[in-house]
Design a protein around this motif. Structure first.
Motif, PDB file in Angstrom:
ATOM      1  N   UNK A  48      33.482 137.073 120.895  1.00 59.58           N
ATOM      2  CA  UNK A  48      32.100 137.236 121.344  1.00 59.58           C
ATOM      3  C   UNK A  48      31.428 138.434 120.669  1.00 59.58           C
ATOM      4  N   UNK A  49      32.182 139.490 120.410  1.00 63.48           N
ATOM      5  CA  UNK A  49      31.596 140.671 119.762  1.00 63.48           C
ATOM      6  C   UNK A  49      31.082 140.322 118.373  1.00 63.48           C
ATOM      7  N   UNK A  50      31.854 139.533 117.633  1.00 61.78           N
ATOM      8  CA  UNK A  50      31.429 139.129 116.295  1.00 61.78           C
ATOM      9  C   UNK A  50      30.140 138.313 116.357  1.00 61.78           C
ATOM     10  N   UNK A  51      30.036 137.417 117.345  1.00 62.18           N
ATOM     11  CA  UNK A  51      28.816 136.623 117.486  1.00 62.18           C
ATOM     12  C   UNK A  51      27.616 137.535 117.732  1.00 62.18           C
ATOM     13  N   UNK A  52      27.785 138.545 118.589  1.00 65.45           N
ATOM     14  CA  UNK A  52      26.697 139.479 118.857  1.00 65.45           C
ATOM     15  C   UNK A  52      26.248 140.211 117.606  1.00 65.45           C
ATOM     16  N   UNK A  53      27.204 140.597 116.760  1.00 68.70           N
ATOM     17  CA  UNK A  53      26.871 141.295 115.519  1.00 68.70           C
ATOM     18  C   UNK A  53      26.102 140.388 114.560  1.00 68.70           C
ATOM     19  N   UNK A  54      26.533 139.127 114.448  1.00 68.79           N
ATOM     20  CA  UNK A  54      25.863 138.185 113.545  1.00 68.79           C
ATOM     21  C   UNK A  54      24.454 137.861 114.032  1.00 68.79           C
ATOM     22  N   UNK A  55      24.280 137.776 115.345  1.00 71.89           N
ATOM     23  CA  UNK A  55      22.949 137.527 115.906  1.00 71.89           C
ATOM     24  C   UNK A  55      22.028 138.714 115.619  1.00 71.89           C
ATOM     25  N   UNK A  56      22.539 139.921 115.780  1.00 70.41           N
ATOM     26  CA  UNK A  56      21.739 141.123 115.529  1.00 70.41           C
ATOM     27  C   UNK A  56      21.339 141.212 114.058  1.00 70.41           C
ATOM     28  N   UNK A  57      22.238 140.824 113.169  1.00 71.50           N
ATOM     29  CA  UNK A  57      21.931 140.844 111.733  1.00 71.50           C
ATOM     30  C   UNK A  57      20.878 139.803 111.377  1.00 71.50           C
ATOM     31  N   UNK A  58      20.893 138.678 112.076  1.00 69.62           N
ATOM     32  CA  UNK A  58      19.942 137.598 111.795  1.00 69.62           C
ATOM     33  C   UNK A  58      18.543 137.930 112.284  1.00 69.62           C
ATOM     34  N   UNK A  59      18.466 138.761 113.334  1.00 71.58           N
ATOM     35  CA  UNK A  59      17.203 139.113 113.995  1.00 71.58           C
ATOM     36  C   UNK A  59      16.504 137.840 114.473  1.00 71.58           C
ATOM     37  N   UNK A  60      15.260 137.602 114.046  1.00 75.30           N
ATOM     38  CA  UNK A  60      14.533 136.443 114.574  1.00 75.30           C
ATOM     39  C   UNK A  60      14.593 135.231 113.644  1.00 75.30           C
ATOM     40  N   UNK A  61      15.563 135.241 112.715  1.00 74.14           N
ATOM     41  CA  UNK A  61      15.727 134.096 111.824  1.00 74.14           C
ATOM     42  C   UNK A  61      16.678 133.078 112.458  1.00 74.14           C
ATOM     43  N   UNK A  62      16.407 131.777 112.289  1.00 75.60           N
ATOM     44  CA  UNK A  62      17.281 130.744 112.875  1.00 75.60           C
ATOM     45  C   UNK A  62      18.698 130.833 112.309  1.00 75.60           C
ATOM     46  N   UNK A  63      19.663 130.532 113.137  1.00 80.54           N
ATOM     47  CA  UNK A  63      21.059 130.465 112.700  1.00 80.54           C
ATOM     48  C   UNK A  63      21.634 129.107 113.099  1.00 80.54           C
ATOM     49  N   UNK A  64      22.668 128.692 112.375  1.00 80.97           N
ATOM     50  CA  UNK A  64      23.308 127.402 112.646  1.00 80.97           C
ATOM     51  C   UNK A  64      24.663 127.639 113.301  1.00 80.97           C
ATOM     52  N   UNK A  65      24.851 127.035 114.462  1.00 81.44           N
ATOM     53  CA  UNK A  65      26.118 127.147 115.183  1.00 81.44           C
ATOM     54  C   UNK A  65      26.897 125.848 115.058  1.00 81.44           C
ATOM     55  N   UNK A  66      28.182 125.952 114.723  1.00 77.57           N
ATOM     56  CA  UNK A  66      29.087 124.796 114.768  1.00 77.57           C
ATOM     57  C   UNK A  66      29.735 124.788 116.146  1.00 77.57           C
ATOM     58  N   UNK A  67      29.567 123.687 116.856  1.00 75.17           N
ATOM     59  CA  UNK A  67      29.969 123.621 118.263  1.00 75.17           C
ATOM     60  C   UNK A  67      30.922 122.451 118.482  1.00 75.17           C
ATOM     61  N   UNK A  68      31.971 122.709 119.264  1.00 76.85           N
ATOM     62  CA  UNK A  68      32.885 121.651 119.683  1.00 76.85           C
ATOM     63  C   UNK A  68      32.511 121.261 121.108  1.00 76.85           C
ATOM     64  N   UNK A  69      32.114 120.006 121.292  1.00 77.97           N
ATOM     65  CA  UNK A  69      31.669 119.515 122.598  1.00 77.97           C
ATOM     66  C   UNK A  69      32.377 118.197 122.898  1.00 77.97           C
ATOM     67  N   UNK A  70      33.162 118.192 123.971  1.00 79.86           N
ATOM     68  CA  UNK A  70      33.917 116.986 124.337  1.00 79.86           C
ATOM     69  C   UNK A  70      34.733 116.466 123.155  1.00 79.86           C
ATOM     70  N   UNK A  71      35.376 117.419 122.446  1.00 86.94           N
ATOM     71  CA  UNK A  71      36.245 117.114 121.302  1.00 86.94           C
ATOM     72  C   UNK A  71      35.493 116.533 120.110  1.00 86.94           C
ATOM     73  N   UNK A  72      34.170 116.680 120.085  1.00 86.88           N
ATOM     74  CA  UNK A  72      33.372 116.236 118.948  1.00 86.88           C
ATOM     75  C   UNK A  72      32.589 117.421 118.393  1.00 86.88           C
ATOM     76  N   UNK A  73      32.465 117.474 117.059  1.00 89.16           N
ATOM     77  CA  UNK A  73      31.756 118.577 116.406  1.00 89.16           C
ATOM     78  C   UNK A  73      30.267 118.259 116.307  1.00 89.16           C
ATOM     79  N   UNK A  74      29.437 119.219 116.686  1.00 88.11           N
ATOM     80  CA  UNK A  74      27.981 119.079 116.562  1.00 88.11           C
ATOM     81  C   UNK A  74      27.425 120.366 115.966  1.00 88.11           C
ATOM     82  N   UNK A  75      26.260 120.254 115.326  1.00 85.65           N
ATOM     83  CA  UNK A  75      25.575 121.413 114.763  1.00 85.65           C
ATOM     84  C   UNK A  75      24.348 121.720 115.614  1.00 85.65           C
TER      85      UNK A  75
END
Length: 418
Positions: A169-196
């Protein structure tokens, strides 16, 4: 004439229904389609009528003796050595007629070290778990919720940010802070399926940093019990159930982790409606039994760093199949105080017929007065305690019945080994 024919037809239908409802046929349909047993094991199939297995046997007792297993007309040998499986279709006869086939698998007999030792579990997830979301207060006084707007759900597992592997979680916070208000893409595992998921951070005027509006979890710790160790292959199994996120119920994906020695400090006795608990302590630098490689519905698994020894069974025990489990007396091995592993008497109230992997294989009841006086029955922290019957490992304790802490659920050892 037509009326007579109709009466004959109805009479025939009545005879057919009577036959279908007859006790022998009911018992026939209840016979399993598939049976798994170990070498030199005998399994009696519940039946009161004169069914018989193939011509070498005159009863409904499946035997895995050498003579039976070497019957080349029935059984075929697949694989070699410890991976060898003997498979065959055994016909069932009734009054001399073959009426059913049972698929039988004979597995090599295994000798394992039964567990019973209390362990501390320290697990760090592979990615981070979404445990909830919250609004963010912006500079214009409005509140926004980027996570909800982007379509993130509780239980989602975030594995990457802009293609970069996410460790915590700490790494995610750092990456969000670096991005500021620019959109970021998250790779998410949901019900054993990958979504963006595309998400834009928002600046929180109170926190004075950019946030996604997420509550996250990336680790957990607790205590449980080792079920068995396979010292020959340096493997272990524990708990008999998965470690899940307490808020979402999601099975936590394993990043890294260890099982370590644990000290029991106190016992909260179980009462009707209030589950009891073993209170233990351990440190991250406590002597470790092994690493964690898998967290599944049927237990925790990993590699051992050295041989695990149970002084009550220094030579180990054999494993018995679910088909050999009998309702009645059995024992559990568990640690609830400073006396180490102890063996306590239980009663198997019900052994469920299960042809596929499933939880709640058995309902058990603690009958040993020593354990009842200490814990009131089954308590949290005893999950994984091995169950022995006739000197063989048959299963593991998994859950307590909150309405009656003297009783609980257990899992067949078959399901922990598949």
């Amino acid at each position: 004439m037509k009326l007579k024919n109709k009466l004959i037809a109805l009479a025939g239908a009545g005879l057919l229904l009577t036959a279908l409802r007859s006790a022998p046929l009911v018992e026939l349909f209840e016979l399993p389609d598939r049976v798994v047993i170990y070498e030199n094991e005998e399994v009696g199939l519940k039946c009161s009528f004169p069914f018989s297995l193939y011509e070498n046997q005159n009863s409904l007792v499946l035997s895995a003796s050498a003579d039976i297993a070497n019957d080349s007309e029935i059984f075929k040998h697949l694989g070699e050595g410890e991976n060898e499986i003997i498979r065959g279709n055994v016909p069932v006869s009734f009054l001399g007629m073959e009426i059913k086939n049972i698929e039988v698998y004979i597995l090599p007999q295994k000798n394992v070290t039964p567990g019973g030792m209390c362990i501390g579990v320290s697990l760090f997830t592979n990615g981070v778990i979404v445990a909830g979301n919250s609004d963010i207060s912006c500079q214009d006084g409005k509140k926004v919720n980027p996570a909800m707007q982007a379509g993130l759900f509780d239980g989602d597992i975030i594995t990457k940010v802009n293609g970069q592997q996410l460790l915590n979680a700490r790494q995610l916070g750092q990456l969000v802070e670096e991005s500021k208000d620019k959109p970021i893409k998250l790779s998410v595992l949901r019900n054993n399926k990958s979504v963006e998921v595309n998400i834009t951070p928002a600046y929180d005027v109170y926190e004075k940093k950019y946030r996604l509006g997420l509550w996250l979890r990336d680790s957990t710790a607790g205590i449980g019990t080792i079920t068995y160790a396979d010292n020959e292959n340096k493997k272990y199994a524990a708990l008999g159930h998965a470690i899940t996120d307490p808020d979402t119920g999601t099975i936590l994906p394993v990043g890294t982790g260890e099982i370590v020695e644990c000290t029991i400090n106190d016992i909260v006795k179980g009462k009707k409606g209030i589950p009891g608990e073993l209170k233990g302590s351990f440190r991250l630098n406590s002597p470790a039994y092994g690493s964690i490689s898998a967290n599944t519905e049927f237990g925790l698994y990993g590699d051992t760093y050295s041989d695990i020894i149970n002084e009550l069974y220094p030579q180990g025990v054999q494993v018995a199949s679910r088909n050999s489990v009998k309702e009645g007396k059995a024992t559990i091995l568990t640690t609830v105080d400073g006396q180490g592993i102890q063996e306590y008497e239980i009663n198997i109230i019900k052994a469920n017929k299960q042809d596929v992997r499933a939880s709640k294989s058995m309902i058990i009841e603690v009958t040993d007065q020593r354990l009842l006086e200490k814990t009131g029955g089954i308590v949290q922290g005893m999950s994984g305690s091995p169950i022995l019957q006739n000197g063989k490992l048959i299963g593991a304790v998994t859950h307590v019945l909150i309405s009656d802490p003297q009783k609980g659920y257990a899992l067949y050892i078959d399901w922990m080994q598949e």
